[in-house]
Motif scaffolding. Structure first.
Motif, PDB file in Angstrom:
ATOM      1  N   GLU A 289      -1.740  20.659  46.739  1.00  0.00           N
ATOM      2  CA  GLU A 289      -1.181  19.442  47.475  1.00  0.00           C
ATOM      3  C   GLU A 289      -1.989  18.966  48.397  1.00  0.00           C
ATOM      4  O   GLU A 289      -2.909  19.544  49.020  1.00  0.00           O
ATOM      5  CB  GLU A 289       0.033  20.243  48.324  1.00  0.00           C
ATOM      6  CG  GLU A 289       1.087  20.584  47.322  1.00  0.00           C
ATOM      7  CD  GLU A 289       2.295  21.375  48.000  1.00  0.00           C
ATOM      8  OE1 GLU A 289       3.232  21.224  47.145  1.00  0.00           O
ATOM      9  OE2 GLU A 289       2.369  21.489  49.196  1.00  0.00           O
TER      10      GLU A 289
ATOM     11  N   ASP B 137       5.875  20.659  53.297  1.00  0.00           N
ATOM     12  CA  ASP B 137       4.540  21.342  53.091  1.00  0.00           C
ATOM     13  C   ASP B 137       3.166  20.531  53.529  1.00  0.00           C
ATOM     14  O   ASP B 137       2.187  20.497  53.220  1.00  0.00           O
ATOM     15  CB  ASP B 137       4.336  21.552  51.679  1.00  0.00           C
ATOM     16  CG  ASP B 137       5.250  22.583  51.169  1.00  0.00           C
ATOM     17  OD1 ASP B 137       5.708  23.372  52.141  1.00  0.00           O
ATOM     18  OD2 ASP B 137       5.181  22.997  50.156  1.00  0.00           O
TER      19      ASP B 137
ATOM     20  N   CYS C 287       3.208  17.249  48.015  1.00  0.00           N
ATOM     21  CA  CYS C 287       4.439  18.156  47.887  1.00  0.00           C
ATOM     22  C   CYS C 287       5.573  17.159  47.409  1.00  0.00           C
ATOM     23  O   CYS C 287       6.010  17.237  46.148  1.00  0.00           O
ATOM     24  CB  CYS C 287       4.635  18.856  49.028  1.00  0.00           C
ATOM     25  SG  CYS C 287       6.118  20.172  48.851  1.00  0.00           S
TER      26      CYS C 287
ATOM     27  N   HIS D 154       0.461  26.413  47.034  1.00  0.00           N
ATOM     28  CA  HIS D 154       1.673  27.240  47.134  1.00  0.00           C
ATOM     29  C   HIS D 154       1.261  28.960  47.367  1.00  0.00           C
ATOM     30  O   HIS D 154       2.068  29.792  47.933  1.00  0.00           O
ATOM     31  CB  HIS D 154       2.808  27.278  46.341  1.00  0.00           C
ATOM     32  CG  HIS D 154       3.358  25.787  46.538  1.00  0.00           C
ATOM     33  ND1 HIS D 154       2.857  24.737  45.808  1.00  0.00           N
ATOM     34  CD2 HIS D 154       4.340  25.288  47.314  1.00  0.00           C
ATOM     35  CE1 HIS D 154       3.648  23.740  46.203  1.00  0.00           C
ATOM     36  NE2 HIS D 154       4.527  24.012  47.142  1.00  0.00           N
TER      37      HIS D 154
ATOM     38  N   GLN E 105       0.023  22.517  54.521  1.00  0.00           N
ATOM     39  CA  GLN E 105      -0.807  23.190  53.601  1.00  0.00           C
ATOM     40  C   GLN E 105      -1.483  22.122  52.644  1.00  0.00           C
ATOM     41  O   GLN E 105      -2.324  22.299  51.921  1.00  0.00           O
ATOM     42  CB  GLN E 105      -0.069  24.197  52.750  1.00  0.00           C
ATOM     43  CG  GLN E 105       1.018  23.530  51.538  1.00  0.00           C
ATOM     44  CD  GLN E 105       1.848  24.458  50.912  1.00  0.00           C
ATOM     45  OE1 GLN E 105       1.886  25.477  51.657  1.00  0.00           O
ATOM     46  NE2 GLN E 105       2.336  24.207  49.762  1.00  0.00           N
TER      47      GLN E 105
END
Ligand code: PEP
Ligand code: MN
Length: 338
Positions: free
Chosen positions: A299, A310, A103, A273, A313
């Motif tokens: 990512e 982030d 990210c 995202h 994720q």
């Protein structure tokens, strides 16, 4: 509207037509095909002058463009656009392009390890945030130019072209020094001054869909970039705001065939995202490729606990290489390859 010129039109007649377009205050957008020259007459109310052009020597037919976006529309250009990235990557052809990376760029060791692992697993491009659009002014804002230097160094070592987000018109120049592709993030998707500025840049642009943008609004954003002379736009679906809270956003996979219908521009999908939950990302990446996406942006991080944004994720290298094997099979099933 579009002017299709007669086959074998003389240069004198073509020049007269172009001069007329300019005289009337419009912008000509000329594409020379193998057989014919097609000229887009770009400007509000151009259609009022339909008859003026119909009677000019060299004009075969005048066709109105029904949509508010013109240069990006399939009506204007039937063949799909292929965007060249770096030396070897082509976005929008038969190959499905995999973009992977953190990210935001944090340490050099993490970035290099990430880039090497992702390349080994089959990624074609490296992503990494240098200037980060964060919801909180107190959250990590990105390492700025230092991150750009690291990305450029990682490209030198791995050969992967680099994409990074530009947040402000004042950053465009410096970004162009380091990156292969400029990314416009969801939060800036309708920053029209920024769109105009990247429209003047000589770099391809990944244009994310704004959080609450309709597809038509999104395509109007792309039109801003093309209208300034930059034809190399890659759209990127990254989820939209809905009433659903189980996922970070609602990933609109249906945008892929809709985009393919209305525009010649290529489209990526960013499931990271789009859903924001690590375990839901692989199925949505598979779905994106099945739906016809030209690429997937993911990512990844070798040590998600150390990520500065982030991390929750980020896919680990093992998840990523497993996913790439699945995506390869799906790409093959829909007439593409990795
Ligand atoms: C990103 O890709 O780093 C990012 C911030 O994504 P988005 O603009 O889609 O939220
Ligand atoms: Mn992110």
């Amino acid at each position: 509207m579009i002017l299709t010129l007669k086959t074998g039109v003389s240069k004198k007649d073509a020049d007269k037509i172009i001069a007329k377009i300019k005289d009337l205050g419009f912008q000509p957008s000329i594409s020379k095909g193998a057989e014919r020259i097609v000229i887009g007459v770009i400007g509000e109310k151009a259609i009022v002058h339909k008859q003026t052009f119909e009677v000019m020597d060299g004009v075969e037919v005048v066709t109105p463009i029904s949509k508010p976006y013109k240069l990006v529309s399939r009506e204007f250009k039937k063949e799909s656009t292929v965007v060249n990235v770096g030396k070897n990557v082509k976005v929008g052809g038969k190959q499905v392009i995999i973009v992977a990376g953190p990210c935001s760029v944090d340490t050099w060791d993490n970035l290099l390890l990430n880039a090497r692992e992702m390349k080994k697993a089959g990624a074609h491009m490296l992503r990494g945030g240098a200037f980060k659009p964060r919801s909180s002014p107190y959250a990590f804002q990105g390492l700025g130019e230092k991150a750009l230097e690291m990305l450029a160094e990682a490209r030198k070592i791995t050969g992967l072209p680099v994409v990074s987000e530009v947040m402000d018109v004042r950053q465009v120049e410096i970004m162009c020094k380091y990156v292969d592709v400029l990314q416009i993030g969801a939060r800036n998707a309708q920053n029209f001054d920024l769109l105009k500025e990247v429209g003047l840049a000589k770099k391809p642009v990944v244009l994310k869909r704004g959080m609450a943008n309709t597809i038509e609004e999104w395509l109007m954003c792309a039109e801003y970039i093309l209208a300034k002379g930059n034809p190399d736009v890659i759209l990127c679906e990254r989820g939209i705001r809905t009433f659903e809270t189980a996922t970070r956003n609602t990933l609109d996979i249906s945008a892929v065939p809709v985009i393919k219908h209305f525009t010649h521009l290529p489209i990526f999908v960013d499931p990271s995202h789009g859903v924001g939950v690590r375990e839901y990302i692989p199925p949505m990446a598979r779905a994106a490729v099945a739906a016809g996406a030209d690429g997937v942006m993911l990512e990844t991080h070798p040590k998600p606990a150390e990520a500065l944004s982030d991390g929750h994720q980020a896919l680990l290298p093992t998840h990523f290489s497993h996913l790439i094997k699945e995506v390869k099979l799906i790409a093959g099933a829909v007439g593409r390859h990795l």
